[in-house]
Design an enzyme around this catalytic site. Structure first.
Site, PDB file in Angstrom:
ATOM      1  CG  ASP A 441     -12.644  -0.013 -22.703  1.00 33.06           C
ATOM      2  OD1 ASP A 441     -11.977  -0.629 -21.854  1.00 33.06           O
ATOM      3  OD2 ASP A 441     -13.191   1.075 -22.473  1.00 33.06           O
ATOM      4  CG  ASP A 696     -12.583  -3.168 -14.383  1.00 31.78           C
ATOM      5  OD1 ASP A 696     -12.026  -2.160 -13.936  1.00 31.78           O
ATOM      6  OD2 ASP A 696     -13.673  -3.142 -14.968  1.00 31.78           O
TER       7      ASP A 696
END
Length: 1175
Positions: A441, A696
């Site tokens: 992550d 993102d």
């Protein structure tokens, strides 16, 4: 007045749901449940759930009461008492149940069968105690460990079941034990009380029924969380008499282990009220900052969510585990073949020789074939040590020790948060040395997850550091109140959130569900819009110089699929407005066509992303009263729906969240953790491929990739959309990327490999028949091929970054690489959205960061910083792998060398199943004589130290290749054991063949031969482990020498006359050791045997290290060369002292201090000198 409490009868269901396979979150993975395709097909066939009426859980004299109904697929109720039982045994069941569980293991069952065979006189070739002693030892150690663990569970259950709480009985609260609670009871809890069951919060002493709880025992988090009762129960259920008259029907989901979800409906006075997790107090939590609260028991005992989560977890096994099991099966097949061959040999021997020798007649008229059959089982007993009973126990001891070393490593201790590294499992340590892919992550894992508001764009203008509009312009604009869009921007930040506020003295303390929300609300406060308080239906803020209260009409919360949240408010002047904030990809799809500044805001978002800032778009929408009334009715109906409530609400959210007007966007900074670039670079040198899976934007992910050195300037970067536009042949692969990883995938690779792959894909595309729509898979086979193409191409990359992925897609990517590449994977994350990814990978690592402890609670290993991953893999993982491989190779070798001596002896005893050793030696060989040195090697051995392991990452490669333990190594150990057994048998046999002792007697009897062979074996195997030991300590010396000393001490004791007198039938080798070992000739035989066994090993090791050294050999040679290399200058050298230290002439300190130059001015030379010089 309430009468005696009527209990709801517990009714079992026809089939209880299997909570062991229900995942923690809503994002199921293919590994945890069935595949998505099968799931979709099965959903089409499922009937709609029906509402099942339930019996009353508590009846009043006037007929009123509380009814609790659990809606289940099978139409049954699971209403049970609150007593819990986590222990497994009691006084009567411990022995039979524990033995049953242990004999479910194949190895233990195998040795039990051997023990039964040894009791049969016709086939018994060894005394029963040779198998019983090791078996009892293994079973006893395991049983004692299980008993200690279960006694602790007994004590814990007793303490918990006897805790007391207040229960509403006969119209008033009385003390009762937790075990006596049942569904439908009304309880009263006070500050610092533990919650006894899953309880619906009715009211509390705080305003608006707010109740703070600590969930440390539930998910490991220590920060407080808030729960809130319904407004109607808060207003009408505060006193005892009101609670006694409470009459409602609670309909809810079936008991399950979903800690993050609850769906229910309360029907009271013909009105329906929706219930969710925010209204529930879960068992295991603790009441904090709340003087008193009241609740209704919904789930009790083993039906509570915390108890449902106590089921068995998915068991992960290492590659070495699987390989070791296959090798044990191979050994068993070899054992059967050897025994069958020896049995056939005995049949022919008895037919040709044994039956004709009168002195061998035993009085049994068995046929030769029957004697061969008995001989087969006899040799099964004799050669059983080829399948080592102590192997699995020894492996578990080694793994436990390796886990402790990880826990005790101070270099993985994070002092700032007092967080040590934690090995939460003891079965995967050696797998840490074989990692090929890391899935990480980004937020909170590579970054600190400490958010700071840096920039914003409002109405096309950008404000913030290093921009054209500094913050003081923004502050002056707010104070002047000339720009309503700026005011709306910060008003939205102060209103659209789920933050709770707590007053501590004169300070407001915000408690946010995520660091992003906390940063945004704090930013709004800094610019004059201060969030003050909230109730269930209002929110109060300070707008610059005056206070305003807004009525909350609806809160459309954030989740990973929606990627946005909204709030519908009624302004003090009666206007209704929707505020929304979320990711630009979802916000821009819902903007009104006439919304302004979309292009300029998008440009600002791109700039923010290039600076690795996290972005959110802000927008609003005015709603008419009629539009809201129509939507509110549908929302109320969906909120109380028991079937597909979330799907129905999502549809309504989509309906209201459209035609939005854009205000601007925010940019939040999340800095990298310390040491992340260095760690990634070091892991890349170890040939570990790192994939970053993030939600993102592409630009943000790309820049983070460069900042953490995952991407470098010499790499060629390709984007998913570029491949789609420019390479038609890769359209299939791109579509599979979209399916797996969301909207975009960033991947980079070397040009040469890419060209080769493109060529292959182009050829395949040309030869294949073209479909109507090449971007869509035609069938399951084509879908599978696209998945393989995606994995093949992505795995050729040096690094992969997947953008805009959901938690479910993260887990699917990991699952796909595991399935297609058969690679060892590791996932690392810090939040609840990483739980599925962590569970799916072969090894899951949790980081205890800012997003709570959910990832840590689901992980196999946990620590506080990403940089510790380097030490976990390159040091602890590599050491664990090398130690385990060395242990297993030696363990198999020493058992082959020990057992196969019986095989060679069979050719000289007519295949009669006679043993080559004394019985007690066979019993104690694996237990006492050869176990400790190899255990210490498995625990302590190091080929190089930790500093060199980190300095030379290439040392990690053998683990990825699996080169230290495979079938090749297994057969090398087998042939090494065969060679050693040959030497141990035939050298003493030749020495005993024609010899005479010093006393004139021939020491060539069977017992003396057994003593010499056993002594040679013990010395050989203990010196062999010495040759395999790379890291020597005092403990290793003591173990090797101590094992040999124990052997001789025990042998002389059991061969003594005194013990023979006490047990004449058990100890029959009376005086054999003292008689044999007093002969120097036999000592020379032992030395010769040991030397011949070890000399080839020494030569082969020398040749390997000289001709084709491994990476470890080269590093050790480098270390030794560095030690031998002397510095060119030694301050303590004698010659230097005589030339400098004893020189006492005056220095130039005065001249230097005076500032005069000590260089002589050049004199003017004559002309003739200049001429000569030029010449």
């Amino acid at each position: 007045r309430m009468s005696a409490r009527a209990r709801a009868a517990s009714q079992g269901s026809l089939e209880e749901p299997d909570d062991e396979v229900v995942p923690y979150s809503d994002d199921e993975t293919d590994d945890e449940l069935q595949s998505e395709d099968d799931l979709d097909r099965s959903e089409d066939q499922l009937p709609e759930p029906e509402t099942i009426p339930a019996p009353a859980a508590g009846e009043l004299e006037d007929g009123s009461g509380v009814k609790v109904s659990c809606q289940q697929c099978w139409g049954k109720l699971l209403l049970k008492g609150n007593a819990i039982k986590t222990y497994k045994y009691n006084v009567f069941t411990f022995l039979p149940l524990n033995l049953y569980e242990q004999f479910k293991r194949v190895a233990n069952l195998y040795f039990l069968c051997l023990l039964i065979l040894q009791i049969i006189p016709q086939i018994s070739t060894l005394p029963w105690y040779t198998t019983l002693v090791p078996l009892v030892l293994v079973l006893g150690i395991t049983a004692i460990k299980d008993l200690v663990d279960d006694l602790a569970r007994h004590r814990m259950d007793k303490e918990i079941n006897n805790r007391r709480c207040d229960v509403l009985l006969n119209g008033r609260f009385e003390k009762t034990r937790w075990m006596n609670l049942q569904v439908g009871d009304v309880v009263r809890l006070k500050k610092n009380d533990f919650i006894p069951a899953d309880i619906l919060l009715l009211s509390s002493s705080n305003p608006n029924s707010l109740c703070y709880v600590e969930t440390a025992e539930l998910d490991g988090e220590t920060n407080l969380k808030f729960k809130m009762g319904l407004k109607v129960t808060d207003e009408r259920l505060q006193e005892e008499n009101q609670l006694a008259r409470f009459n409602a029907l609670i309909m809810c989901e079936e008991p399950n282990n979903r800690l993050d979800k609850f769906v229910g409906t309360m029907i009271w006075d013909a009105q329906s009220y929706p219930l969710d997790l925010d209204n529930m107090l879960l068992r295991g939590c603790k009441i904090r900052n709340t003087d008193e609260c009241h609740g209704l028991v919904i789930f009790a005992g083993n039906d509570t969510k915390i108890m449902r989560n106590g089921g068995k977890t998915r068991f992960k096994r290492t590659l070495i585990d699987k390989l070791m099991n296959y090798m044990v099966y191979t050994i068993f097949v070899l054992l059967v073949l050897l025994c069958a061959g020896l049995a056939i040999g005995h049949t022919y021997w008895y037919e040709s020789i044994g039956s004709k020798a009168w002195y061998l007649y035993d009085g049994l008229n068995y046929s030769s074939s029957y004697r061969g059959f008995l001989s087969f089982w006899g040799y099964i007993i004799i050669l059983n040590t080829m399948v080592p009973i102590s192997l699995y126990v020894s492996v578990e001891v080694i793994r436990l020790g390796q886990s402790k070393f990880i826990n005790w490593d101070l270099q993985m201790y994070y002092a700032d948060k007092d967080t040590p590294a934690k090995a939460r499992t003891t079965t995967l340590n050696e797998q840490l040395g074989q990692i090929e892919y890391i899935f990480s992550d980004k937020t909170g894992t590579l970054t600190q997850n400490i958010m700071a508001f840096k920039k914003c764009t409002i109405r096309g203008r950008t404000y913030g550091e290093r921009s054209h509009q500094p913050y003081h312009f923004l502050v002056s604009c707010i104070r002047s109140k000339k720009d309503p869009q700026v005011l709306e921007f910060f008003k939205l930040l102060s209103l659209c959130h789920t933050v709770m506020v707590e007053q501590k003295g004169d300070e407001l303390v915000y408690q946010a569900a995520s660091p992003d929300e906390g940063a945004l609300v704090t930013a709004a406060r800094n610019f004059g819009f201060v969030f003050l308080s909230r109730t269930q239906d209002t929110i109060t803020i300070m707008e610059l110089d005056h206070e305003e209260t807004y009525e909350v009409l609806a809160l459309l919360d954030f989740n990973s699929d929606r990627k946005r949240m909204s709030i519908i408010l009624r302004f003090p002047d009666g206007r209704i407005r929707l505020y929304c904030k979320g990711a630009d990809t979802v916000i821009y799809q819902r903007l009104d066509a006439n919304s302004k500044n979309k292009e300029t805001t998008q440009e600002a978002l791109d700039i923010f992303a290039n600076e690795t800032l996290r972005t959110l778009c802000l927008c609003y929408k005015d709603i008419s009263q009629a539009e809201y009334d129509a939507w509110s009715q549908k929302h109320q109906a969906a909120s109380v729906s028991m079937g597909n409530r979330e799907e129905a609400l999502d549809v309504l959210y989509e309906e209201i969240e459209k035609n939005l007007l854009l205000i601007g966007a925010t940019a939040i900074e999340d800095k990298l953790q310390d040491g992340v670039p260095e760690t990634i670079a070091k892991l890349a040198k170890a040939d570990i491929k790192i994939w970053v899976l993030t939600g993102d934007k592409k630009e943000t992910a790309e820049n983070i990739g460069f900042s953490c050195q995952l991407l470098t300037d010499d790499m060629k970067i390709h984007y998913g959309e570029d491949v789609n536009h420019n390479r038609l042949c890769l359209r299939e692969m791109l579509h599979m990327m979209d399916i797996l990883t969301g909207n975009e995938i960033l991947y980079e690779k070397k040009k040469k490999r890419r060209r080769l792959r493109l060529k292959k894909l182009r050829k395949r595309h040309t030869n294949s028949s073209s479909a109507t729509d090449s971007s869509q898979p035609v069938d399951d086979w084509e879908k599978e091929k696209r998945q393989e193409d995606f994995v093949d191409m992505a795995c050729e990359c040096s690094a992969v970054i997947c953008c805009r992925v959901t938690p479910k897609q993260k887990a699917n990517v990991v699952s796909l690489v595991k399935r297609c590449k058969k690679a060892v994977t590791l996932s690392i994350g810090d939040g609840a959205n990483d739980v599925n990814m962590i569970k799916t990978a072969d090894i899951g690592v949790g980081i205890s960061g800012q997003e709570g402890m959910q990832a840590v609670m689901s992980s196999d290993y946990a620590f506080a910083q990403f940089r510790y991953l380097e030490r976990l893999l390159l040091v602890h993982g590599r050491w664990s792998y090398i130690r385990m491989c060395k242990f297993l190779r030696y363990f198999f070798y020493k058992n082959f060398a020990f057992t196969l001596v019986h095989f060679w002896f069979s050719f000289f005893n007519g295949f009669s199943s006679q043993t080559a050793y004394e019985d007690w030696f066979i019993t104690l060989y694996n237990v006492c004589y050869s176990s400790l040195p190899v255990l210490l090697v498995g625990l302590l051995d190091q080929d190089v130290n930790d500093k060199l392991s980190l300095r030379f990452p290439k040392l990690y490669l053998p683990g990825q290749q699996g080169s230290l333990f495979n079938y090749k190594n297994f057969f090398i150990s087998l042939f090494h054991g065969i060679f050693t057994s040959l030497m141990i048998f035939f050298i003493p046999y030749g020495a005993f063949l024609q010899t005479m002792g010093q006393d004139g007697e021939a020491p060539s009897d069977y017992q003396s031969f057994a003593v010499v062979a056993a002594s040679s074996l013990i010395i050989t195997v203990n010196l062999q482990i010495s040759l395999n030991t790379s890291y020597w300590t005092f403990v290793n010396f003591f173990a090797v020498l101590g094992s040999i000393a124990i052997y001789f001490g025990v042998m002389f004791d059991i061969h003594s006359a005194g013990i023979h007198v006490i047990f004449p039938t058990t100890f029959t080798f009376t005086g054999a050791a003292s008689n044999a070992l007093r002969q120097p000739y036999l000592w020379l035989t032992i030395i010769l045997t040991v030397g011949i066994c070890l000399l080839p090993v020494i030569c082969i090791q020398f040749l390997y290290q000289t001709i084709c050294p491994s990476v470890g050999d080269k590093v050790r040679a480098f270390k030794e060369e560095k030690k031998k290399r002397k510095p060119t200058f030694q301050r303590g050298g004698r010659s230097r002292r005589s030339a400098y230290a004893f020189s006492h002439s005056r220095g130039y300190a005065d001249l230097i201090a005076s500032g005069r130059s000590i260089r002589q001015r050049p004199r003017v030379r004559p002309d003739y000198m200049r001429t000569v010089t030029r010449f």
